[in-house]
Every structure is written in structure tokens, then in C-alpha cells.
Write an enzyme that holds these catalytic residues in place. Structure first.
Site, PDB file in Angstrom:
ATOM      1  CE1 TYR A   1      -0.153  11.012  22.807  1.00 49.34           C
ATOM      2  CE2 TYR A   1       1.167  11.631  24.707  1.00 49.34           C
ATOM      3  CZ  TYR A   1       1.032  10.959  23.513  1.00 49.34           C
ATOM      4  OH  TYR A   1       2.073  10.210  23.028  1.00 49.34           O
TER       5      TYR A   1
ATOM      6  NE  ARG B   1       3.384  12.300 -23.602  1.00 47.86           N
ATOM      7  CZ  ARG B   1       3.005  11.292 -24.380  1.00 47.86           C
ATOM      8  NH1 ARG B   1       1.959  11.438 -25.179  1.00 47.86           N
ATOM      9  NH2 ARG B   1       3.652  10.148 -24.364  1.00 47.86           N
TER      10      ARG B   1
HETATM   11  C1  UD1 Z   1       2.129   4.427 -27.075  1.00 49.46           C
HETATM   12  C2  UD1 Z   1       1.983   3.891 -28.503  1.00 49.46           C
HETATM   13  C3  UD1 Z   1       0.641   4.362 -29.058  1.00 49.46           C
HETATM   14  C4  UD1 Z   1      -0.488   3.909 -28.142  1.00 49.46           C
HETATM   15  C5  UD1 Z   1      -0.253   4.362 -26.710  1.00 49.46           C
HETATM   16  C6  UD1 Z   1      -1.248   3.694 -25.787  1.00 49.46           C
HETATM   17  C7  UD1 Z   1       4.254   3.818 -29.441  1.00 49.46           C
HETATM   18  C8  UD1 Z   1       5.223   4.470 -30.337  1.00 49.46           C
HETATM   19  N1  UD1 Z   1       3.058   4.403 -29.324  1.00 49.46           N
HETATM   20  O1  UD1 Z   1       2.172   5.841 -27.149  1.00 49.46           O
HETATM   21  O2  UD1 Z   1       0.429   3.825 -30.339  1.00 49.46           O
HETATM   22  O3  UD1 Z   1      -1.733   4.390 -28.613  1.00 49.46           O
HETATM   23  O4  UD1 Z   1       1.064   3.968 -26.263  1.00 49.46           O
HETATM   24  O5  UD1 Z   1      -1.119   4.139 -24.473  1.00 49.46           O
HETATM   25  O6  UD1 Z   1       4.560   2.790 -28.858  1.00 49.46           O
HETATM   26  N2  UD1 Z   1       9.041   3.268 -23.063  1.00 49.46           N
HETATM   27  C9  UD1 Z   1      10.220   2.601 -22.833  1.00 49.46           C
HETATM   28  N3  UD1 Z   1      11.331   2.976 -23.518  1.00 49.46           N
HETATM   29  C10 UD1 Z   1      11.318   3.972 -24.440  1.00 49.46           C
HETATM   30  C11 UD1 Z   1      10.095   4.653 -24.666  1.00 49.46           C
HETATM   31  C12 UD1 Z   1       8.977   4.266 -23.972  1.00 49.46           C
HETATM   32  O7  UD1 Z   1      10.287   1.701 -21.993  1.00 49.46           O
HETATM   33  O8  UD1 Z   1      12.363   4.233 -25.019  1.00 49.46           O
HETATM   34  C13 UD1 Z   1       7.851   2.875 -22.302  1.00 49.46           C
HETATM   35  C14 UD1 Z   1       7.291   4.014 -21.478  1.00 49.46           C
HETATM   36  O9  UD1 Z   1       7.874   4.022 -20.195  1.00 49.46           O
HETATM   37  C15 UD1 Z   1       5.806   3.700 -21.440  1.00 49.46           C
HETATM   38  C16 UD1 Z   1       5.569   2.885 -22.697  1.00 49.46           C
HETATM   39  O10 UD1 Z   1       6.836   2.510 -23.187  1.00 49.46           O
HETATM   40  O11 UD1 Z   1       5.474   2.938 -20.305  1.00 49.46           O
HETATM   41  C17 UD1 Z   1       4.806   3.683 -23.751  1.00 49.46           C
HETATM   42  O12 UD1 Z   1       5.490   4.896 -23.977  1.00 49.46           O
HETATM   43  P1  UD1 Z   1       4.705   6.284 -24.076  1.00 49.46           P
HETATM   44  O13 UD1 Z   1       5.701   7.335 -24.229  1.00 49.46           O
HETATM   45  O14 UD1 Z   1       3.740   6.379 -22.978  1.00 49.46           O
HETATM   46  O15 UD1 Z   1       3.944   6.073 -25.444  1.00 49.46           O
HETATM   47  P2  UD1 Z   1       2.598   6.781 -25.924  1.00 49.46           P
HETATM   48  O16 UD1 Z   1       2.916   8.095 -26.500  1.00 49.46           O
HETATM   49  O17 UD1 Z   1       1.590   6.715 -24.858  1.00 49.46           O
HETATM   50 MG    MG Z   2       1.665   6.285 -22.894  1.00 49.63          MG
END
Ligand code: UD1
Ligand code: MG
Length: 482
Positions: free
Chosen positions: A369, A18
């Protein structure tokens, strides 16, 4: 509180689609640091066994940031969701009983809040404790569904909310404390039942709750601490909060900041008491400012070290330079790296310095300078003085002694030395050393030609006398008049 049964796990493998960026999300910056660095630093004082960072996208760059902070990394490839990331981390958790799990994109969380979360988890004897927050606009976040005032039944992601659940304004911060022996069997039950076909860590909550395990949610006292950065707008919001906290801390410590919302200060910057910072100033990197200084509007200081009572007039740019007590620079001065301005030195408008030492009380006030130059105590550098420090191949030094007077518009062709107490005549191009107390003069001799200009004017006037012109009749047009 001893936390030697606890490990921190930071989930930082995601791409951050995003953000629409070629840079992995956790490498983006807010509040003067990468997102992931903030989180590793917040975990450090918990004194757990270790901080494990799950890396994936741009794993090497992320590791290069977190490993110097004594975190260890584990690679998640491919990235199949936050639940999968946690399973990947499992082998690195050793004998830890508890894990504080954090996303890599919520960098505002403070250590105190994490400590309170762990305490609540221990006191409640819980399987999972969620750090939640109540937000006026919960959209985009997973919602905390409670089955009683104290117990949680599920976290429901935004995409899976029912109409009634959409109104829940308690959100999941994605920061949790888990009892690991309860988490692993619950995660084994989680299925990738979502449009991204990912394993969601959030789905383990419903599994635990259904098994009758204790799942708590602790509401963050300051909801801003849990803000996640999924979009550029989120990054800007989070940056604004970090900057505000930093300015407030400095104001609490006795610094005056005018129109504070326009002033940008990096986290490692220190400022002494009674210093005044005017609007739109930026203090960056490891800048250190002493007491009773004034930093006037529009100035940008990066890795600068200022003593006490230094004045930086408006619109100066200073990098990696030391300004001792009582120095005054600007307006419109540019200090490139590696200058040392000794006590009471003055640098005026449109003066550029690089790798130069300006002695105590010495002055270069206008349009100069000075590069690779050493200028002694109380010397005066006239307007328009230039050190010619580069011959197209190498850089050479210029050395100017104490109490030297350099006349305006002097070019000092380096390497060259001017001894103590010497004078340089204005307009000189100095290519040879000037001895102490001597005069260096190196310019064409002036020749005056009396009456030359008046004669020239007469000649020009004669040449331009208007010629007589015959009055022509206007030409007839071919069209007949009606
Ligand atoms: C996540 C939560 C959501 C919460 C929000 C808060 C989940 C499914 N959802 O959503 O409930 O309200 O955070 O900010 O967890 N990541 C990995 N490996 C992966 C996928 C993600 O390491 O395979 C890491 C990402 O780099 C990130 C974190 O996990 O730092 C959260 O992932 P993100 O995609 O930001 O989740 P949100 O949609 O924000
Ligand atoms: Mg997030």
C-alpha cells in the site's frame, strides 16, 4: 442551413411511472449519460434559437444537467400530458416559427436525423412533420395512420387502437417539427379524451389533418434511433445500442476490441490506434488511452489518462490516475485517485496506490500500500511494503528518493523521508528519516536457541503418551433378546 427561426423543445417533465423508480425518467442513464443530456446534445448542432426543456418531476436535478449545456427550462406543474407540456413551453418560444419537439426519453436520435426532419418539413411546407419508424414490434407506441402515401391523418395511441390499426407497424417517435402558428390553434381543439385525462400532443395531428393542413411523416433510416425508454428493459436495449455505436466508432478508428459485446465504453472515452482491449473491460468517464496499449480482461478504468504502450494486466481497477508511456500495472492492481506513474514504472499484483507518484522505471511488484507517497526514479519497493500514512487524525507524506531499495515487509511511518540510493532492511518499521546512501534497519534482533525445538518435541511426546486403558465389557441392554 440557417435555423434561426427554429427552437428545440424537449418534453422532460414526466415521472416515468413504468420504470418503478424514485428517480425521474429523464435522469436515468443509458450509454453513459442521462437520457435528457443525450437529447440536449443531439439538438445543439441544429443551431436553433434555443433549446427549451420542459421540466416537472425533480425539476431542479434536470435543470442542473441541462442548464450547463445552455438549455433553458420551463416548469410544468402539474403534468397534464405532452400537449399540455407544449402549451407550457409556449411562452418561452419567443419569435420562433418552427419547433423541433422531442420527448426526454428517446435518447438515440442523431443530429443528422433531426436536420433531415427539418429539411423535409421546410421542403414540404408542412404544418407538422413526424419522425416515424417502422418496427417489427410496434407495441407500446402510438401508430401513424396515413391517408395517402405521403399524408398523415392521425396518430393513435396504443390504448386507443382499433383492431385493424393494431397491425400498423409505422410508429410515432414523438419527435416532430411543427410550424407553430398552425400548432397552437390545433392544440386549442385537443381535449383530454383518454383514460389518464391528459392533453396529448399526438391528438393535434388529427386536428391539423382534418383542417386540411399538410402533415408529413418521415421514416427514420435506422429505426433504432427512435426507441423510447419507458421500462427498465427499454433502458437496457438503448444502453446496448449506445455501447455498440461507441465500440464501432473506436474499431473504425483502429482499435482492436475482443468479444466487443462484453466491453463497456463511455461516450467521452478516447483510445489510440492499435490499442487492444480484451473482453469484459470497462472504460469509463473521461478516460484517455494512447496508442499500442493493451487493456487486459476484467479491468475497469475511470477517468484514467494513459500514454502509449501502457499495459494494464487483467483485473485492475484504476481511477483518476495518469500512467505515462510504457507503464505496466497488474494483474490485480488497484489505483485509487491522483496517482502519477511515470514512464516505465511497474506496479504488480495486489498493490494499492493512492495520491502517489511513482518515478520512471520504479517498481512495486507485490502486496503493497503506497498512499501519499513520492517515489523516485528506478527505486524498488519490496513485497509487502506499507506506507503508514494515517495516524487516525491526519494524512502524512512519505518521500522516497531515486534508486532506493526498500526491503520486503517494511512499514514506513509517515511523515518520513528516505534519501537517494538508501537501503531499508526487510521487516523494518521506519519512523525516522534515512539519509542518502545509508541503510535503515529497524527490527528486533534475531536470537537462535540451538536444540530448542527438538527438546520441545520430546517434552510434548512424553506428555501425550497414551495411558493404559482396561477393556470394558459391552453393556447389556435391558431389552430381552427374542
Ligand atoms: C409518447 C407518444 C407516443 C409515441 C411515444 C414514443 C404521446 C401522447 N404519446 O408516448 O405516440 O409513440 O411517445 O416514444 O405523446 N411529458 C411531459 N409532460 C407530461 C407528460 C409527458 O413533459 O405531462 C414528457 C415525458 O417526460 C416524456 C415525454 O413527454 O419524456 C413522452 O412521455 P411518455 O409518457 O414517455 O409518452 P409515451 O407513452 O412514451
Ligand atoms: Mg415514452
Amino acid at each position: 442551413m440557417s435555423n434561426n427561426d427554429l427552437t428545440n423543445v424537449i418534453l422532460a417533465a414526466g415521472k416515468g411511472t413504468r420504470l418503478k423508480s424514485s428517480l425521474a425518467k429523464v435522469l436515468h442513464r443509458a450509454g453513459g449519460r442521462t437520457l435528457v443530456e443525450h437529447i440536449v446534445r443531439a439538438c445543439g448542432p441544429l443551431k436553433g434559437r434555443e433549446t427549451v426543456v420542459v421540466v416537472g418531476h425533480q425539476a431542479e436535478q434536470v435543470a442542473a444537467i441541462v442548464e450547463p449545456l445552455e438549455a433553458v427550462t420551463v416548469l410544468q406543474h402539474p403534468q397534464n400530458g405532452t400537449g399540455h407540456a407544449m402549451l407550457v413551453a409556449k411562452r418561452s418560444l419567443g419569435r420562433a416559427k418552427l419547433a423541433v419537439v422531442l420527448p426526454g426519453d428517446a435518447p438515440l436520435v442523431r443530429t443528422e436525423t433531426l436536420k433531415a426532419l427539418v429539411t423535409a418539413h421546410r421542403n414540404g411546407n408542412a404544418a407538422a412533420t413526424i419522425l416515424s419508424a417502422v418496427l417489427a414490434d410496434p407495441s407500446g407506441y402510438g401508430r401513424v395512420v396515413r391517408k395517402s402515401e405521403t399524408a398523415v391523418s392521425a396518430i393513435v395511441e396504443e390504448s386507443q387502437l382499433t383492431d385493424e390499426q393494431r397491425d400498423i407497424n409505422e410508429i410515432n417517435s414523438a419527435i416532430y417539427c411543427f410550424t407553430l402558428e398552425k400548432l397552437w390553434p390545433a392544440l386549442a381543439h385537443v381535449k383530454p379524451n383518454n383514460k389518464h385525462r391528459e392533453l396529448y400532443l399526438t391528438d393535434a395531428i388529427a386536428v391539423l389533418s382534418a383542417k386540411g393542413e399538410t402533415v408529413l411523416a418521415q421514416v427514420a433510416a435506422d429505426s433504432r434511433e427512435v426507441l423510447g425508454c419507458n421500462t427498465r428493459a427499454d433502458l437496457a436495449d438503448v444502453d446496448r445500442i449506445f455501447r455498440e455505436w461507441k465500440r464501432n466508432a473506436l474499431m473504425d478508428a483502429g482499435v482492436t476490441i475482443q468479444l466487443p459485446e462484453t466491453v463497456l465504453i463511455d461516450p467521452d472515452v478516447t483510445v489510440g490506434e492499435d490499442t487492444i482491449i480484451e473482453p469484459t473491460v470497462q472504460l469509463l468517464g473521461k478516460t484517455k488511452i494512447g496508442a499500442r496499449c493493451t487493456i487486459r480482461t476484467g479491468s475497469v478504468l475511470t477517468d484514467a489518462i494513459l500514454g502509449d504502450e501502457v499495459t494494464v494486466e487483467a483485473h485492475c481497477v484504476v481511477a483518476e490516475s495518469r500512467l505515462d508511456d510504457g507503464v505496466i500495472i497488474g494483474p490485480f492492481a488497484r489505483l485509487r485517485p491522483n496517482n502519477h506513474l511515470k514512464a516505465g514504472a511497474r506496479i504488480g499484483n495486489f498493490v494499492e496506490l493512492k495520491k502517489s507518484t511513482i518515478g520512471e522505471g520504479a517498481k512495486a511488484m507485490h502486496l503493497s500500500y503506497l498512499g501519499d507517497a513520492k517515489i523516485g526514479t528506478k527505486s524498488n519497493i519490496g513485497a509487502g511494503t506499507i506506507t503508514c500514512n494515517y495516524d487516525g487524525f491526519n494524512k502524512y507524506p512519505t518521500s522516497i528518493g531515486n534508486k532506493v531499495f526498500i526491503g520486503s515487509d517494511t512499514a514506513l511511518v509517515a511523515p518520513v523521508r528516505v534519501g537517494d540510493g538508501a537501503y531499508i532492511a526487510a521487516g523494518s518499521t521506519i519512523t525516522e528519516n534515512v539519509p542518502a546512501d545509508g541503510l535503515g534497519i529497524a527490527r528486533g534482533r534475531q536470537v537462535n536457541k540451538p536444540g530448542w525445538a527438538a527438546k520441545k518435541r520430546r517434552e510434548l511426546a512424553a506428555a501425550e503418551k497414551p495411558k493404559r486403558t482396561s477393556k470394558r465389557k459391552p453393556r447389556r441392554t435391558s431389552k430381552k433378546r427374542k
